[in-house]
Design an enzyme around this catalytic site. Sequence first.
Site: not given
Ligand SMILES: [Zn+2]
Length: 250
Positions: A93, A135, A28, A145
């Site tokens: 992330e 994602h 992500h 993303d």
């Molecule tokens: Zn995401």
Amino acid sequence: MTVAFETRESPNHDARPAGGRVDILLLHYTGMRTAEAALERLCDRTAKVSCHWVVDEDGRIVRLVPEARRAWHAGVACWAGARDINARSVGIEIVNPGHEFGYRDFPDVQIAAVIALCADILSRHPIPAYRVLGHSDVAPDRKTDPGERFPWRRLHAAGIGHWVEPAPVTSGPALGPSLGPGDAGDAVAALRHNLSAYGYGLAPGEAYDGETETVVAAFQRHFRPALVDGVADPSTRETLARLRAALPTG
Ligand SMILES: [Zn+2]
């Protein structure tokens, strides 16, 4: 673990289902103005979101949730027929403001850290290369993303993820027609089948509907990032064919 990391604890996780295994690595971007804002949100009990790892733009790695636990990062999602992506994935992330707040290139030092972290994760879980995903791959109708600036090619060169050199973005009668919104018929049905066979959540059908356009854009974001327009031009379809041909058989 072979990479250095800091720990910050997110309360947002629960047990993975018994007997399941981790077979997806999901990447992500944070999509927030700063790394700190993202970390605060990912650790905010009321936000009910989290991930296992955060990689800052300076290469700093932070662990929020132990990989043995189910972190809450995928949301409503689907890949290769599976819907509980959180149950079977590790989530990273990667700090970037994203399309909403000023999408920018991922710094080299950050990508080096992502590569080291991914290599470490892949050494500990049976995740095939073709299940290292973005994602937007698993939630194409909601998410963009980590986006078209994410260097999947460089990850692949470092042994992470599935990638083939995309066919050049050119058009012309010799290359065949582009398929796009409003088109219908056997060629569209074949395109939808090929995307679904690769893993995208797309039902069989003969119409190039909004869902098809969205999935084609997600495919382009990951595998043909030079042009993300939701139109299945010859380059897009050839790249998809090459990817499928490069999958392990059996
Ligand atoms: Zn995401």
